[in-house]
Design an enzyme around this catalytic site. Structure first.
Site, PDB file in Angstrom:
ATOM      1  N   ASP A  10       0.853  -1.199   0.000  1.00 33.59           N
ATOM      2  CA  ASP A  10       0.000   0.000   0.000  1.00 33.59           C
ATOM      3  C   ASP A  10       0.891   1.253   0.000  1.00 33.59           C
ATOM      4  O   ASP A  10       0.910   2.014   0.959  1.00 33.59           O
ATOM      5  CB  ASP A  10      -0.949   0.000   1.223  1.00 33.59           C
ATOM      6  CG  ASP A  10      -0.216  -0.081   2.559  1.00 33.59           C
ATOM      7  OD1 ASP A  10       0.953  -0.555   2.598  1.00 33.59           O
ATOM      8  OD2 ASP A  10      -0.802   0.333   3.581  1.00 33.59           O
ATOM      9  N   HIS A 241       9.553  -0.489   8.441  1.00 39.74           N
ATOM     10  CA  HIS A 241       8.844  -1.746   8.730  1.00 39.74           C
ATOM     11  C   HIS A 241       8.831  -2.728   7.558  1.00 39.74           C
ATOM     12  O   HIS A 241       9.115  -3.909   7.708  1.00 39.74           O
ATOM     13  CB  HIS A 241       7.379  -1.438   9.064  1.00 39.74           C
ATOM     14  CG  HIS A 241       7.185  -0.355  10.061  1.00 39.74           C
ATOM     15  ND1 HIS A 241       7.260  -0.583  11.413  1.00 39.74           N
ATOM     16  CD2 HIS A 241       6.906   0.976   9.916  1.00 39.74           C
ATOM     17  CE1 HIS A 241       7.024   0.545  12.068  1.00 39.74           C
ATOM     18  NE2 HIS A 241       6.818   1.504  11.182  1.00 39.74           N
TER      19      HIS A 241
HETATM   20  C1  BDR Z   1       2.769  -0.539   8.677  1.00 40.29           C
HETATM   21  O1  BDR Z   1       1.721   0.413   8.481  1.00 40.29           O
HETATM   22  C2  BDR Z   1       2.021   1.260   7.396  1.00 40.29           C
HETATM   23  O2  BDR Z   1       1.910   2.602   7.775  1.00 40.29           O
HETATM   24  C3  BDR Z   1       3.424   0.963   6.958  1.00 40.29           C
HETATM   25  O3  BDR Z   1       3.547   1.047   5.549  1.00 40.29           O
HETATM   26  C4  BDR Z   1       3.673  -0.436   7.451  1.00 40.29           C
HETATM   27  O4  BDR Z   1       3.258  -1.397   6.488  1.00 40.29           O
HETATM   28  C5  BDR Z   1       3.459  -0.250   9.995  1.00 40.29           C
HETATM   29  O5  BDR Z   1       2.567  -0.349  11.056  1.00 40.29           O
HETATM   30 CA    CA Z   2       2.864  -0.809   4.103  1.00 40.48          CA
END
Ligand code: BDR
Ligand code: CA
Length: 314
Positions: A10, A241
């Site tokens: 995303d 992340h």
């Molecule tokens: C996840 O949430 C999104 O904001 C980031 O892309 C990552 O996949 C971290 O909590």
């Molecule tokens: Ca993400």
């Protein structure tokens, strides 16, 4: 042989960093980017993935549009306050002229799994609606897939949306419950490892130095993202992340895991909680009947940082 992956995403700033990392790695073959709502609406996620392919000159990589809302409940609120109005820290890169693959993300996953049985790892770094829908389209999907690596959840640490829930799982908890309950080999990379240690601002400066186009894009987009993560702190920090599950495919020795039975909560108060009962910790049938997953609980941060930088430098 390189790992064949479908990257379900995303984009999103840390998604962009992860996508470039995968493209740059000689150990990863990206068969497609399947997009989903999450950080941004579904339309924007798909368009953003095309932009990232253009920047990386990966014009042959198919990009699909996926589910636009959670399995249950109303349309989500998006994370523009983390990723900017454009999903890229308000840097507004040029739109792509390339068309999307006409299939839905879920159909693409099913088609590719049938074409390469037992070879593909699904790397999911957004909410899990596409994977849940793919399981509905092809109930035999777990037999066709090599494994599933998820960035999401928080097993032994607090969440980042609520005290118990991480954003990707919270955004589509019912879909996550379906995915975590399916009969496939799941590795979860949640906040237990991705929030363990922060990256300093110099990290993205080095990415830019090593790779002016891709690292330069991440460096610019990450300024807005760092503003968000640095609120209320003395130091300026960043978290990447989504790159963690890809790093694990490249070098499994970077991570340590705790195996156990996983439940995803769907009740309103605990929505998106990913609680783990490690092996032998309970006699409760509610937990013992839940599927076993491997949750990353240790990470070698210096080596991980080195891998990111070396891979961007290629
Ligand atoms: C996840 O949430 C999104 O904001 C980031 O892309 C990552 O996949 C971290 O909590
Ligand atoms: Ca993400």
């Amino acid at each position: 042989m390189a790992h064949k992956i479908i990257l379900d995403t995303d984009p999103g700033i840390d998604d962009a960093m992860a996508i470039f990392f995968a493209f740059q790695s000689k150990d990863i073959e990206v068969l497609g980017l399947t997009t989903v709502f999450g950080n941004v609406p579904a339309d924007m996620a798909a368009k953003n993935a095309l932009i990232l392919c253009d920047l990386a000159e990966q014009h042959h990589v198919p990009v699909t549009k996926g589910v636009a809302r959670p399995w249950v409940g109303p349309e989500s609120e998006y994370a523009h306050f983390v990723h900017g109005d454009d999903g890229f820290g308000n840097t507004y890169p040029e739109a792509s002229k390339r068309a999307l693959d006409p299939r839905s993300s879920a159909q693409f996953i099913v088609d590719m799994a049938r074409a390469h049985p037992g070879e593909i790892t699904l790397v999911a770094v957004g909410p899990l609606g596409n994977l849940a829908l793919a399981l509905r389209l092809e109930p035999e999907l777990p037999k066709l897939i090599k494994g599933v690596s998820i960035m999401g959840g928080a097993a032994f640490v607090p969440g980042n949306v609520t005290p118990v829930a991480e954003a990707n799982i919270w955004n589509d908890a019912h879909a996550a419950d379906i995915v975590f309950s399916a009969d496939w080999d799941v590795h979860m990379f949640g906040l237990d490892v991705t929030y363990d240690i922060s990256f300093p601002p110099t990290f993205v400066d080095v990415l830019e130095e090593k790779n002016p186009v891709l690292g330069g894009f991440v460096q610019k987009a990450a300024q807005f993202y760092m503003d968000f993560y640095s609120q209320g702190r003395e130091d300026r920090v960043c978290f990447f992340h989504d790159a963690f599950p890809i790093a694990h495919l490249i070098d499994p020795s970077l991570f340590g895991f705790t195996e156990g039975h996983m439940r995803v909560a769907t009740d309103p108060l605990n929505k998106g909680q990913t609680a783990l009962a490690p092996e032998g910790s309970t006699a409760s049938p509610d937990w013992l009947n839940a599927r076993k997953v491997k949750v990353a609980t240790q990470v070698d941060h210096p080596k991980l940082t080195e891998l990111f930088i070396d891979t961007y430098a290629r």
